[in-house]
Design a protein around this motif. Structure first.
Motif, PDB file in Angstrom:
ATOM      1  N   ILE A  43       0.849  -1.204   0.000  1.00  0.00           N
ATOM      2  CA  ILE A  43       0.000   0.000   0.000  1.00  0.00           C
ATOM      3  C   ILE A  43       0.882   1.251   0.000  1.00  0.00           C
ATOM      4  O   ILE A  43       0.433   2.341   0.337  1.00  0.00           O
ATOM      5  CB  ILE A  43      -0.943   0.010   1.226  1.00  0.00           C
ATOM      6  CG1 ILE A  43      -0.135  -0.140   2.513  1.00  0.00           C
ATOM      7  CG2 ILE A  43      -1.982  -1.090   1.116  1.00  0.00           C
ATOM      8  CD1 ILE A  43      -0.980   0.044   3.760  1.00  0.00           C
ATOM      9  N   SER A  44       2.115   1.036  -0.392  1.00  0.00           N
ATOM     10  CA  SER A  44       3.091   2.133  -0.365  1.00  0.00           C
ATOM     11  C   SER A  44       2.676   3.299  -1.261  1.00  0.00           C
ATOM     12  O   SER A  44       1.948   3.139  -2.235  1.00  0.00           O
ATOM     13  CB  SER A  44       4.434   1.546  -0.795  1.00  0.00           C
ATOM     14  OG  SER A  44       5.133   2.407  -1.617  1.00  0.00           O
ATOM     15  N   SER A  45       3.140   4.490  -0.906  1.00  0.00           N
ATOM     16  CA  SER A  45       2.933   5.696  -1.712  1.00  0.00           C
ATOM     17  C   SER A  45       1.461   5.963  -1.998  1.00  0.00           C
ATOM     18  O   SER A  45       1.017   6.058  -3.139  1.00  0.00           O
ATOM     19  CB  SER A  45       3.736   5.619  -3.016  1.00  0.00           C
ATOM     20  OG  SER A  45       5.115   5.569  -2.721  1.00  0.00           O
ATOM     21  N   ASN A  46       0.708   6.040  -0.912  1.00  0.00           N
ATOM     22  CA  ASN A  46      -0.675   6.480  -0.952  1.00  0.00           C
ATOM     23  C   ASN A  46      -0.853   7.559   0.103  1.00  0.00           C
ATOM     24  O   ASN A  46       0.138   8.151   0.550  1.00  0.00           O
ATOM     25  CB  ASN A  46      -1.609   5.295  -0.701  1.00  0.00           C
ATOM     26  CG  ASN A  46      -1.835   4.476  -1.956  1.00  0.00           C
ATOM     27  OD1 ASN A  46      -2.543   4.907  -2.848  1.00  0.00           O
ATOM     28  ND2 ASN A  46      -1.209   3.299  -2.021  1.00  0.00           N
ATOM     29  N   LEU A  47      -2.081   7.810   0.500  1.00  0.00           N
ATOM     30  CA  LEU A  47      -2.340   8.890   1.453  1.00  0.00           C
ATOM     31  C   LEU A  47      -2.967   8.360   2.734  1.00  0.00           C
ATOM     32  O   LEU A  47      -3.761   9.045   3.382  1.00  0.00           O
ATOM     33  CB  LEU A  47      -3.272   9.927   0.792  1.00  0.00           C
ATOM     34  CG  LEU A  47      -2.797  10.484  -0.544  1.00  0.00           C
ATOM     35  CD1 LEU A  47      -3.896  11.298  -1.236  1.00  0.00           C
ATOM     36  CD2 LEU A  47      -1.554  11.345  -0.351  1.00  0.00           C
ATOM     37  N   PHE A  48      -2.628   7.130   3.094  1.00  0.00           N
ATOM     38  CA  PHE A  48      -3.230   6.541   4.296  1.00  0.00           C
ATOM     39  C   PHE A  48      -2.769   7.274   5.549  1.00  0.00           C
ATOM     40  O   PHE A  48      -1.630   7.726   5.637  1.00  0.00           O
ATOM     41  CB  PHE A  48      -2.869   5.051   4.405  1.00  0.00           C
ATOM     42  CG  PHE A  48      -3.527   4.209   3.353  1.00  0.00           C
ATOM     43  CD1 PHE A  48      -4.892   3.970   3.398  1.00  0.00           C
ATOM     44  CD2 PHE A  48      -2.787   3.672   2.310  1.00  0.00           C
ATOM     45  CE1 PHE A  48      -5.515   3.198   2.406  1.00  0.00           C
ATOM     46  CE2 PHE A  48      -3.390   2.901   1.331  1.00  0.00           C
ATOM     47  CZ  PHE A  48      -4.761   2.663   1.377  1.00  0.00           C
ATOM     48  N   THR A  49      -3.677   7.350   6.518  1.00  0.00           N
ATOM     49  CA  THR A  49      -3.380   8.060   7.773  1.00  0.00           C
ATOM     50  C   THR A  49      -3.753   7.176   8.961  1.00  0.00           C
ATOM     51  O   THR A  49      -4.253   6.064   8.785  1.00  0.00           O
ATOM     52  CB  THR A  49      -4.202   9.362   7.868  1.00  0.00           C
ATOM     53  OG1 THR A  49      -5.585   9.028   7.706  1.00  0.00           O
ATOM     54  CG2 THR A  49      -3.792  10.353   6.809  1.00  0.00           C
ATOM     55  N   GLY A  50      -3.547   7.703  10.144  1.00  0.00           N
ATOM     56  CA  GLY A  50      -3.980   7.016  11.354  1.00  0.00           C
ATOM     57  C   GLY A  50      -3.023   5.918  11.772  1.00  0.00           C
ATOM     58  O   GLY A  50      -1.977   5.702  11.158  1.00  0.00           O
ATOM     59  N   ALA A  51      -3.397   5.250  12.850  1.00  0.00           N
ATOM     60  CA  ALA A  51      -2.536   4.194  13.385  1.00  0.00           C
ATOM     61  C   ALA A  51      -2.516   3.015  12.422  1.00  0.00           C
ATOM     62  O   ALA A  51      -3.509   2.705  11.773  1.00  0.00           O
ATOM     63  CB  ALA A  51      -3.045   3.758  14.752  1.00  0.00           C
TER      64      ALA A  51
ATOM     65  N   SER B 255       5.269   1.952   3.026  1.00  0.00           N
ATOM     66  CA  SER B 255       6.109   3.152   3.006  1.00  0.00           C
ATOM     67  C   SER B 255       5.418   4.327   2.327  1.00  0.00           C
ATOM     68  O   SER B 255       4.478   4.151   1.558  1.00  0.00           O
ATOM     69  CB  SER B 255       7.418   2.843   2.281  1.00  0.00           C
ATOM     70  OG  SER B 255       7.193   2.559   0.926  1.00  0.00           O
ATOM     71  N   ASN B 256       5.888   5.529   2.688  1.00  0.00           N
ATOM     72  CA  ASN B 256       5.436   6.735   1.997  1.00  0.00           C
ATOM     73  C   ASN B 256       3.935   6.967   2.121  1.00  0.00           C
ATOM     74  O   ASN B 256       3.234   7.170   1.139  1.00  0.00           O
ATOM     75  CB  ASN B 256       5.875   6.657   0.526  1.00  0.00           C
ATOM     76  CG  ASN B 256       5.902   8.007  -0.159  1.00  0.00           C
ATOM     77  OD1 ASN B 256       5.785   9.048   0.482  1.00  0.00           O
ATOM     78  ND2 ASN B 256       6.022   7.990  -1.469  1.00  0.00           N
ATOM     79  N   ASN B 257       3.429   6.879   3.354  1.00  0.00           N
ATOM     80  CA  ASN B 257       2.068   7.274   3.686  1.00  0.00           C
ATOM     81  C   ASN B 257       2.150   8.213   4.877  1.00  0.00           C
ATOM     82  O   ASN B 257       3.203   8.809   5.110  1.00  0.00           O
ATOM     83  CB  ASN B 257       1.230   6.037   4.021  1.00  0.00           C
ATOM     84  CG  ASN B 257       0.783   5.293   2.776  1.00  0.00           C
ATOM     85  OD1 ASN B 257      -0.100   5.745   2.070  1.00  0.00           O
ATOM     86  ND2 ASN B 257       1.412   4.151   2.498  1.00  0.00           N
TER      87      ASN B 257
END
Ligand SMILES: *[C@@H]1O[C@H](CO)[C@@H](O)[C@H](O)[C@H]1NC(C)=O
Ligand SMILES: *[C@@H]1O[C@H](CO)[C@@H](O)[C@H](O)[C@H]1NC(C)=O
Ligand SMILES: *[C@@H]1O[C@H](CO)[C@@H](O)[C@H](O)[C@H]1NC(C)=O
Ligand SMILES: *[C@@H]1O[C@H](CO)[C@@H](O)[C@H](O)[C@H]1NC(C)=O
Ligand SMILES: *[C@@H]1O[C@H](CO)[C@@H](O)[C@H](O)[C@H]1NC(C)=O
Ligand SMILES: *[C@@H]1O[C@H](CO)[C@@H](O)[C@H](O)[C@H]1NC(C)=O
Ligand SMILES: *[C@@H]1O[C@H](CO)[C@@H](O)[C@H](O)[C@H]1NC(C)=O
Ligand SMILES: *[C@@H]1O[C@H](CO)[C@@H](O)[C@H](O)[C@H]1NC(C)=O
Ligand SMILES: *[C@@H]1O[C@H](CO)[C@@H](O)[C@H](O)[C@H]1NC(C)=O
Ligand SMILES: *[C@@H]1O[C@H](CO)[C@@H](O)[C@H](O)[C@H]1NC(C)=O
Ligand SMILES: *[C@@H]1O[C@H](CO)[C@@H](O)[C@H](O)[C@H]1NC(C)=O
Ligand SMILES: *[C@@H]1O[C@H](CO)[C@@H](O)[C@H](O)[C@H]1NC(C)=O
Length: 705
Positions: A150-158, A176-178
């Motif tokens: 799921i790397s290089s997306n805009l996921f947030t939170g724990a 990576s890269n969230n």
């Protein structure tokens, strides 16, 4: 007709005329539902057209079926897909591989896909998926998922934690890269014995490295750089002895590194940009497979142990900016035949360059700057034929003539930085210095060198950056300077150069190119904090076009032809003996951001056309003998009064000396458009000169170092 309607029509048609294909009808409908949720439809038109063309979904682009006509793989990377990922894909009960990477998908990642009864490989990297990932709410631990990217997306939170306890088949997770926050979970290996790769770098993880990772007996790669992880490396971690790749750069880790040697399979170790202290243990030599050792920007002290030479596979040693001391000669570098990068910049190493280095014939990058090394460059340096980058700056080396005669035989050298050595020597004029013909960057600054600008420089036809500042060079600027077709950054400041500013300088091709420089060029604004050798080749491009002749003994007038240097971003003629007027043609320098003419004997009025230089944001004409009104329009409304100080005959509403009404410059208000331009510019300029903290600090000391 929008796509959804079209899909419906097709769907109805297909009931009537679909031949008995290998595609399972139910799955075809599911795929069409997936297609329908991609939006807006016309952007996904190519895929839609391809799928619409045929009723047998097993022949559709990106779809792979098994012999029974069940969809097993959906491979739609880089299709320009937009819209959402439909959770209906979880109804494809034989789907084992779903690859939607490199699209522009948004919305959330349906949990049904992670907790699917069939998906083994799920790659949605490089999209715009966001939101939080939910923990699974199920007691099953049989999920087949092995690879999640799921790397290089805009996921947030724990980041989910308990979820992984239920995944007994996990092999690799790349998140990576969230923008994940919270602690790194420790649960990856609770039920999976095959877990091999975890990449969490470029997120906002904090807290300590959890105990539990040590249970990952198959873990080969662990990356969590560029987070906010603190604390020491936990003892538990050193039980994960399968680790080959361990990378935690740019975090807040501290403590010593002495247990790292338990990870005897390590090939790559990067602990740079933390707060590690203590010494490198003697036992480092046990890491026989080690190829890259990166521990830059820490507080590691003591000598480099001689046993480092037992790591015979080393290709890169990067120890920049630590507190190492002692004689480098302790390490027998001839046991490291694969060494390509040796970067020991900014430490307290003493002694001479160890003779054993000369057997590392593959060495391409050598940086020893900002240490306390001394002595002459030995002739054996000639053996290092692969060298492309050499920086020896700011040590106590002597004999510049000898050094240049040795270095000239390195045909592949593109960057040579030897400033801050050779104090008070004379720069060799010797015509027999030739062979540096591939040099792009040459720095012989800060040496208090005497002599003239030597003519052998005229043979460096590929030169882009020339740094000779802070010497005591005398004589004129040679006319051959215009024959260096790529030269674009020239710093001759603080020397004793004399004569007029030659018109040949105004014929330099790179500075004349009147192709308006694109100020939004990202290369310009990514001011380099060059720490990584890999950035070496991007350097020259990143530098602004600059001419600095300040603090010399130039006399005469500023040539009118100066207006030809349309590409210049920065022009400094301050602290010379120039007289005459500021040429009107200076207002042709449309790209100029910095203009410093201070401390000369210039007379006459400030050309009002200078107010048309929209990028000018650093302007200094103080301490001359200028007169008349100061323009108050354009950028001039932003310059501080100190820019004009020491010119008693200048007048302006802003200065002590007010203009009488006859000489008054017209007052104007700044139009909105111009104001916006300025704000945009101010930001750009801040990035350009601010982030660079001006060349002298970051660039010169870090990179030119
Ligand atoms: C649709 O099928 C026709 C005939 O088989 C073919 O010429 C055309 O290229 C196909 N279009 C797409 C988008 O695949
Ligand atoms: C997904 O596709 C991309 C692009 O073809 C590829 O680089 C990547 O390795 C694939 N992902 C997996 C898990 O195979
Ligand atoms: C995503 O990560 C997996 C596992 O590390 C890897 O196989 C795959 O190539 C990656 N995908 C891309 C697009 O890099
Ligand atoms: C994770 O994905 C990034 C790209 O976003 C890639 O550079 C990296 O190599 C991947 N990590 C692993 C372990 O595959
Ligand atoms: C992080 O993701 C952004 C957006 O997808 C991408 O442009 C960037 O290259 C990625 N950075 C890294 C280090 O992979
Ligand atoms: C990083 O963590 C420290 C505590 O360990 C905290 O004080 C700091 O604010 C954090 N920084 C960021 C940028 O989150
Ligand atoms: C390093 O190698 C030498 C022999 O080359 C050996 O005597 C010494 O014990 C080794 N040290 C380590 C730490 O492996
Ligand atoms: C360094 O190692 C080489 C090759 O292993 C050996 O020939 C040489 O004598 C050693 N030099 C020193 C100073 O120990
Ligand atoms: C230098 O590198 C080349 C190619 O990477 C390799 O074939 C050669 O063996 C290396 N030389 C030494 C002395 O290791
Ligand atoms: C010098 O550079 C050229 C071109 O990049 C390369 O082919 C050659 O191998 C290099 N020479 C050495 C000794 O590394
Ligand atoms: C400087 O180096 C050259 C070449 O190595 C040598 O011939 C000369 O004697 C050296 N000069 C001094 C003063 O040591
Ligand atoms: C000018 O250069 C000399 C060495 O030639 C140096 O000592 C002095 O500090 C330099 N001045 C400035 C202002 O950098």
């Amino acid at each position: 007709m929008n796509f959804f309607h079209l899909a419906l029509v097709l769907l109805l048609l297909s009931f009537i005329c679909a031949p008995v294909g290998s595609c399972i009808e139910q799955e075809r409908l599911t795929l069409l539902r997936f297609l329908a949720e991609l939006s807006p439809p016309h952007d996904n038109g190519q895929l839609a057209a391809s799928w619409r063309n045929r009723t047998d979904c097993c022949t559709w682009e990106g779809i792979i079926c098994d012999v029974d006509g069940a969809v097993t793989e959906i491979l739609l990377a880089s299709r320009g897909l937009e819209g959402r990922i439909s959770s209906s894909l979880s109804e494809l009960t034989s789907l084992s591989r779903l690859n939607l990477s490199y699209n522009s998908l948004s919305g959330g990642l349906p949990p049904e896909l992670i907790f699917s009864g069939s998906i083994v490989v799920l790659d949605v990297s490089f999209n715009r998926l966001g939101g939080e990932l939910q923990e699974v709410d199920s007691s099953s631990s049989d999920w087949p998922l092995q690879v999640l990217n799921i790397s290089s997306n805009l996921f947030t939170g724990a980041f989910p934690s308990t979820t992984w306890e239920k995944m007994s088949n996990l092999v690799a997770i790349n998140a990576s890269n969230n923008s994940f926050t919270g602690h790194i979970p420790s649960s990856f290996c609770i039920s999976s014995l095959s877990f091999a790769a975890l990449d969490l770098c470029y997120n906002q993880f904090s807290g300590e490295i959890p105990a539990g990772i040590g249970k990952c007996s198959a873990l080969r790669m662990l990356k969590a750089g560029h987070n906010n992880i603190s604390g020491a490396l936990p003892d538990d971690l050193f039980h994960a002895t399968s680790l080959e790749y361990l990378s935690f750069p740019n975090n807040g880790l501290q403590g010593t590194i002495k247990l790292v040697i338990k990870l005897s399979n390590l090939v790559f170790l990067d602990l740079g940009g933390n707060s590690f202290s203590g010494k490198v243990p003697e036992s480092i030599g046990e890491l026989k497979k080690l190829e890259e050792l990166r521990m830059d920007h820490n507080y590691i002290s003591g000598e480099l142990p001689s046993t480092l030479a037992n790591c015979t596979n080393l290709a890169a040693i990067v120890l920049v900016s630590n507190k190492f001391t002692g004689d480098l000669a302790k390490v027998n570098f001839s046991n490291l035949p694969n060494l390509k990068t040796l970067d020991l910049c900014t430490n307290y190493f003493t002694g001479t360059i160890p003779a054993s280095i000369y057997s590392c014939s593959n060495l391409t990058w050598l940086r020893l700057s900002f240490n306390k090394l001394h002595g002459q460059l030995p002739e054996e340096t000639e053996k290092l034929k692969s060298l492309t980058f050499v920086s020896l700056s700011y040590n106590y080396f002597t004999n510049i003539t000898g050094a240049l005669h040795i270095l000239k035989s390195l045909r592949n050298l593109t960057t040579l930085l030897i400033g801050g050595n050779f104090m008070h020597e004379t720069i060799p004029q010797d015509e027999t210095i030739h062979g540096l013909e591939n040099l792009q960057v040459l720095g012989i600054n800060d040496c208090a060198l005497t002599g003239k600008i030597p003519s052998w420089l005229s043979k460096l036809k590929k030169l882009e950056l020339l740094l000779l500042y802070n010497n005591q060079l005398s004589g004129p600027i040679p006319t051959w300077i215009k024959s260096l077709n790529y030269l674009k950054y020239v710093d001759l400041s603080n020397n004793s150069l004399t004569g007029e500013i030659p018109t040949s300088l105004t014929e330099m091709p790179m500075l004349r190119s009147d192709k308006i420089a694109d100020h939004s060029d990202p290369r310009l604004f990514r001011m380099p904090v060059f720490v990584a050798p890999s950035l070496e080749y991007h350097t020259a491009n990143a530098f602004p076009k600059m001419l600095n002749l300040g603090n010399n003994k130039f006399s005469g007038v500023i040539p009118m032809e100066i207006g030809q240097l349309k590409a210049l971003l920065s022009l400094n003629l301050s602290f010379n003996n120039l007289h005459g007027e500021i040429p009107q043609s200076a207002s042709n320098l449309k790209n100029l951001m910095v203009l410093d003419l201070s401390s000369n004997h210039l007379t006459g009025a400030i050309p009002s056309s200078l107010a048309n230089l929209h990028f000018l944001s650093n302007f200094n004409i103080s301490y001359n003998d200028l007169e008349g009104p100061v323009p108050i329009t354009g950028q001039f409304s932003t310059f501080p009064t100190s820019s004009f100080a020491g010119n008693p005959k200048l007048c302006s509403p802003m200065l002590l000396h007010r203009c009488n009404s006859a000489g008054a410059a017209p007052v104007s208000t700044i139009p909105t458009k111009q104001y916006i331009d300025k704000v945009v510019f101010a930001i750009a300029f801040g990035m350009f000169f601010g982030v660079g903290v001006l060349y002298d600090q970051i660039v010169v000391s870090r990179f030119f170092g």
